[in-house]
Design an enzyme around this catalytic site. Structure first.
Site, PDB file in Angstrom:
ATOM      1  N   GLY A 162       0.921  -1.242  -0.089  1.00 16.24           N
ATOM      2  CA  GLY A 162       0.090   0.122  -0.096  1.00 16.24           C
ATOM      3  C   GLY A 162       0.770   1.230  -0.016  1.00 16.24           C
ATOM      4  O   GLY A 162       2.020   1.355  -0.519  1.00 16.24           O
ATOM      5  N   GLU A 172       0.755  -2.959  23.896  1.00 13.55           N
ATOM      6  CA  GLU A 172       1.307  -1.593  23.799  1.00 13.55           C
ATOM      7  C   GLU A 172       0.583  -0.847  24.931  1.00 13.55           C
ATOM      8  O   GLU A 172      -0.666  -0.907  24.913  1.00 13.55           O
ATOM      9  CB  GLU A 172       0.940  -0.926  22.617  1.00 13.55           C
ATOM     10  CG  GLU A 172       1.767  -1.555  21.442  1.00 13.55           C
ATOM     11  CD  GLU A 172       1.720  -0.885  20.193  1.00 13.55           C
ATOM     12  OE1 GLU A 172       0.961   0.163  19.930  1.00 13.55           O
ATOM     13  OE2 GLU A 172       2.113  -1.486  19.207  1.00 13.55           O
ATOM     14  N   ARG A 187       1.106  -3.459  12.502  1.00 13.53           N
ATOM     15  CA  ARG A 187       0.332  -3.406  14.148  1.00 13.53           C
ATOM     16  C   ARG A 187       0.894  -4.605  14.632  1.00 13.53           C
ATOM     17  O   ARG A 187       1.076  -5.926  14.024  1.00 13.53           O
ATOM     18  CB  ARG A 187      -1.191  -3.721  13.898  1.00 13.53           C
ATOM     19  CG  ARG A 187      -2.094  -2.411  13.336  1.00 13.53           C
ATOM     20  CD  ARG A 187      -1.980  -1.379  14.657  1.00 13.53           C
ATOM     21  NE  ARG A 187      -2.768  -0.047  14.248  1.00 13.53           N
ATOM     22  CZ  ARG A 187      -2.230   0.899  14.029  1.00 13.53           C
ATOM     23  NH1 ARG A 187      -1.113   1.036  13.677  1.00 13.53           N
ATOM     24  NH2 ARG A 187      -3.239   1.810  13.531  1.00 13.53           N
ATOM     25  N   HIS A 239       6.050   2.623  19.286  1.00 16.15           N
ATOM     26  CA  HIS A 239       4.890   3.005  18.239  1.00 16.15           C
ATOM     27  C   HIS A 239       5.014   4.431  17.835  1.00 16.15           C
ATOM     28  O   HIS A 239       3.976   4.981  18.283  1.00 16.15           O
ATOM     29  CB  HIS A 239       3.573   2.578  18.950  1.00 16.15           C
ATOM     30  CG  HIS A 239       2.474   2.361  17.606  1.00 16.15           C
ATOM     31  ND1 HIS A 239       1.536   1.667  17.733  1.00 16.15           N
ATOM     32  CD2 HIS A 239       2.372   3.110  16.403  1.00 16.15           C
ATOM     33  CE1 HIS A 239       0.658   1.920  16.685  1.00 16.15           C
ATOM     34  NE2 HIS A 239       1.185   2.797  15.982  1.00 16.15           N
TER      35      HIS A 239
HETATM   36  P1  NAP Z   1      -2.669   0.946   2.950  1.00 15.73           P
HETATM   37  O1  NAP Z   1      -2.376   1.912   1.768  1.00 15.73           O
HETATM   38  O2  NAP Z   1      -4.222   0.617   2.937  1.00 15.73           O
HETATM   39  O3  NAP Z   1      -1.877  -0.382   2.605  1.00 15.73           O
HETATM   40  C1  NAP Z   1      -2.129  -1.584   3.266  1.00 15.73           C
HETATM   41  C2  NAP Z   1      -1.748  -2.794   2.098  1.00 15.73           C
HETATM   42  O4  NAP Z   1      -2.178  -4.209   2.784  1.00 15.73           O
HETATM   43  C3  NAP Z   1      -2.728  -2.756   0.917  1.00 15.73           C
HETATM   44  O5  NAP Z   1      -1.885  -2.998  -0.201  1.00 15.73           O
HETATM   45  C4  NAP Z   1      -3.717  -3.790   1.104  1.00 15.73           C
HETATM   46  O6  NAP Z   1      -3.963  -4.439  -0.383  1.00 15.73           O
HETATM   47  C5  NAP Z   1      -2.737  -4.870   1.860  1.00 15.73           C
HETATM   48  N1  NAP Z   1      -3.314  -6.058   2.872  1.00 15.73           N
HETATM   49  C6  NAP Z   1      -4.556  -6.060   3.281  1.00 15.73           C
HETATM   50  N2  NAP Z   1      -4.870  -7.306   3.464  1.00 15.73           N
HETATM   51  C7  NAP Z   1      -4.097  -7.960   3.285  1.00 15.73           C
HETATM   52  C8  NAP Z   1      -3.742  -9.355   3.223  1.00 15.73           C
HETATM   53  N3  NAP Z   1      -4.571 -10.012   4.156  1.00 15.73           N
HETATM   54  N4  NAP Z   1      -2.611  -9.654   2.804  1.00 15.73           N
HETATM   55  C9  NAP Z   1      -1.646  -9.051   2.146  1.00 15.73           C
HETATM   56  N5  NAP Z   1      -1.768  -7.725   1.910  1.00 15.73           N
HETATM   57  C10 NAP Z   1      -3.091  -7.157   2.535  1.00 15.73           C
HETATM   58  O7  NAP Z   1      -2.539   1.201   4.255  1.00 15.73           O
HETATM   59  P2  NAP Z   1      -1.096   2.365   4.549  1.00 15.73           P
HETATM   60  O8  NAP Z   1      -1.472   3.539   4.696  1.00 15.73           O
HETATM   61  O9  NAP Z   1       0.048   1.786   3.794  1.00 15.73           O
HETATM   62  O10 NAP Z   1      -0.988   1.474   5.985  1.00 15.73           O
HETATM   63  C11 NAP Z   1      -0.589   0.366   6.476  1.00 15.73           C
HETATM   64  C12 NAP Z   1      -0.842   0.150   8.033  1.00 15.73           C
HETATM   65  O11 NAP Z   1       0.385   0.728   8.327  1.00 15.73           O
HETATM   66  C13 NAP Z   1      -1.820   0.763   8.619  1.00 15.73           C
HETATM   67  O12 NAP Z   1      -3.199  -0.002   8.572  1.00 15.73           O
HETATM   68  C14 NAP Z   1      -1.483   0.997  10.150  1.00 15.73           C
HETATM   69  O13 NAP Z   1      -2.040  -0.174  10.769  1.00 15.73           O
HETATM   70  C15 NAP Z   1      -0.178   0.877  10.225  1.00 15.73           C
HETATM   71  N6  NAP Z   1       0.731   2.092  10.302  1.00 15.73           N
HETATM   72  C16 NAP Z   1       1.511   1.974  11.451  1.00 15.73           C
HETATM   73  C17 NAP Z   1       2.022   3.170  11.866  1.00 15.73           C
HETATM   74  C18 NAP Z   1       2.999   3.403  13.006  1.00 15.73           C
HETATM   75  O14 NAP Z   1       3.123   4.438  13.656  1.00 15.73           O
HETATM   76  N7  NAP Z   1       3.935   2.382  13.285  1.00 15.73           N
HETATM   77  C19 NAP Z   1       1.935   4.536  11.112  1.00 15.73           C
HETATM   78  C20 NAP Z   1       0.991   4.280  10.040  1.00 15.73           C
HETATM   79  C21 NAP Z   1       0.293   3.284   9.582  1.00 15.73           C
HETATM   80  P3  NAP Z   1      -5.357  -4.154  -0.937  1.00 15.73           P
HETATM   81  O15 NAP Z   1      -4.966  -3.074  -1.805  1.00 15.73           O
HETATM   82  O16 NAP Z   1      -5.621  -5.480  -1.695  1.00 15.73           O
HETATM   83  O17 NAP Z   1      -6.484  -3.866  -0.059  1.00 15.73           O
END
Ligand code: NAP
Length: 335
Positions: A162, A269, A240, A288
Site C-alpha cells: 500500500g 502496547e 500493527r 509505536h
Molecule cells: P494501505 O495503503 O491501505 O496499505 C495496506 C496494504 O495491505 C494494501 O496494499 C492492502 O492490499 C494490503 N493488505 C490488506 N490485507 C492484506 C492481506 N490479508 N494480505 C496481504 N496484503 C494485504 O495502508 P497504509 O497507509 O500503507 O498503512 C498500512 C498500515 O500501517 C496501517 O493500517 C496501520 O496499521 C500501519 N501504520 C502504522 C504506523 C506506526 O506508527 N507504526 C503508522 C501508520 C500506519 P489491498 O490493496 O488489496 O487492500
C-alpha cells in the site's frame, strides 16, 4: 449546537491556524472538549464525556463500536487521528449513519523512514554496539568483531503493498536493492516485482510488513512464516503488533530461525519492561512512534479536523472510509 470531544491534546499547539484553533473557530471554543490527560480516557470515561456530542476526534486507543454508538446516538462523525482504524467498527458506524475518516498519505513518509531506521539498526546491530560501549566491552579495532549484515544490493521483501510500503520500496533504490512484494493482488504502480508469499519469504534478506490489522492478517506472521524466512534475514514490523504471533517471533529469534527484528509495534502496547520480547536476542524496539514527527503529526491533526468537520456537515471527503454512511444518515433524518 454541535459539541465534539477530542480524546487527546493535538500536536501543532493551539495558536492561530493550528488544528485545535481551526476546530474551535469552526464550532465555537465552548463546543470543543479536549481530554486533558496524557493517557487515554477509559471506555467508561469516553462514554460519559461524549454525552451529547455530535463528533469524536479519536485515537487508536479509543474503541468505537456498535455498543458505544447505541449509547451515544447523537454522534454523527468519527475522525481517527491515524491511518489504521482497527479500533473502529466501521460497518457498525455505516449502519448507524456515522461517517468515519482517517489520516492516510500524510504519514507515509515518516512511517517509511521509521521502517528503514529499524531495518538499518537491526541489520547493523546498533543497539549491540551501544551496549558494548556502555559495558566497557569495546576493545581495540578488530576485523572479526561486531560483524553485521550488508544492506546494499540485497533483496527487500514487502508484505502489504500500500501507501507506506510504496514509500519504503522507493527508498530501497538508493541502496540498489531488489524489491519484491506480496499481497492480495498485483499492483501495477508498485516499485517492485509481485511474488507469492512463499517466494517472498524464501528470497528476502529483509522482510517489512505493512498490512492493516484485520481478521485476515491477525497472527499472519506465525511460526510457519518465520520458518520460511532465511536464517540471516531481518524482520521489520511497523504495521500493527497483533499481525505477529509474538511468542513465535521470540522463538524464531532465540532459535536462530531468523537473524534479527526491528519492531515499532508489538503486543501489548505499552510493552512492560519485563516482557520476554525486551530480552529476546537481536531485537530493536521503538514505542509505536512511526508517524511521530512534529510535522507529520501536525498534518495528521489538520486532516483529522478536516474529516471531523466534513462528517458533521455531511460532506464527502477523499479520506472518508464509509461515504455510504452519509446516505444512511439522510435516510435516518427523513424517517
Ligand atoms: P494501505 O495503503 O491501505 O496499505 C495496506 C496494504 O495491505 C494494501 O496494499 C492492502 O492490499 C494490503 N493488505 C490488506 N490485507 C492484506 C492481506 N490479508 N494480505 C496481504 N496484503 C494485504 O495502508 P497504509 O497507509 O500503507 O498503512 C498500512 C498500515 O500501517 C496501517 O493500517 C496501520 O496499521 C500501519 N501504520 C502504522 C504506523 C506506526 O506508527 N507504526 C503508522 C501508520 C500506519 P489491498 O490493496 O488489496 O487492500
Amino acid at each position: 449546537m454541535t459539541r465534539v470531544l477530542v480524546t487527546r491534546d493535538l500536536p501543532g499547539g493551539a495558536g492561530d491556524g493550528s488544528p485545535l484553533a481551526r476546530l474551535r473557530e469552526a464550532l465555537g471554543a465552548d463546543h470543543v472538549d479536549v481530554w486533558p490527560e496524557f493517557d487515554p480516557p477509559s471506555p467508561e470515561v469516553l462514554l460519559e464525556r461524549s454525552e451529547g456530542c455530535a463528533g469524536i476526534l479519536c485515537m487508536i486507543t479509543d474503541r468505537i463500536d456498535g455498543a458505544f454508538l447505541d449509547a451515544r446516538p447523537s454522534v454523527r462523525a468519527v475522525a481517527q487521528l491515524a491511518v489504521g482504524y482497527d479500533n473502529i467498527d466501521v460497518p457498525a458506524c455505516t449502519e448507524r449513519g456515522v461517517a468515519v475518516t482517517n489520516t492516510p498519505d500524510v504519514l507515509s513518509d515518516a512511517t517509511a523512514d521509521m521502517a528503514w531506521a529499524l531495518l538499518m539498526a537491526a541489520a547493523r546491530r546498533l543497539p549491540a554496539g551501544r551496549d558494548a560501549i556502555e559495558r566497557g566491552e569495546w576493545g581495540q579495532w578488530n576485523p572479526t568483531w561486531m560483524l553485521s549484515s550488508e544492506v546494499t544490493g540485497r533483496t527487500l521483501g514487502i508484505l502489504g503493498p500500500g501507501r507506506i510500503a510504496s514509500a519504503v520500496a522507493r527508498r530501497a533504490s538508493g541502496f540498489e536493492m531488489t524489491v519484491i512484494y506480496a499481497g492480495r493482488s498485483e499492483k501495477p504502480d508498485f516499485p517492485g516485482t509481485f511474488v507469492s508469499l512463499d517466494e517472498l519469504l524464501a528470497r528476502s534478506d529483509f522482510v517489512s510488513v505493512h498490512v492493516p490489522l484485520t481478521e485476515e492478517t491477525r497472527g499472519m506472521c506465525d511460526a510457519s512464516f518465520f520458518s520460511r524466512m532465511q536464517r540471516h534475514a531481518v524482520f521489520v514490523n511497523t504495521a500493527r503488533g497483533p499481525v505477529v504471533d509474538q511468542p513465535a517471533l521470540i522463538a524464531a529469534l532465540e532459535d536462530g530461525a531468523i537473524a534479527a527484528a526491528g519492531l515499532d509495534v508489538m503486543t501489548p502496547e505499552p510493552l512492560p519492561p519485563d516482557d520476554p520480547l525486551v530480552s529476546a536476542p537481536n531485537v530493536v524496539l521503538s514505542p509505536h512512534v512511526g508517524s511521530a514527527t512534529l510535522e507529520t503529526r501536525t498534518k495528521m491533526a489538520h486532516l483529522a479536523v478536516d474529516g471531523l468537520l466534513a462528517g458533521l456537515r455531511g460532506e464527502r471527503v477523499r479520506h472518508m472510509l464509509n461515504p455510504d454512511a452519509l446516505d444512511a444518515a439522510r435516510t435516518k433524518d427523513r424517517s
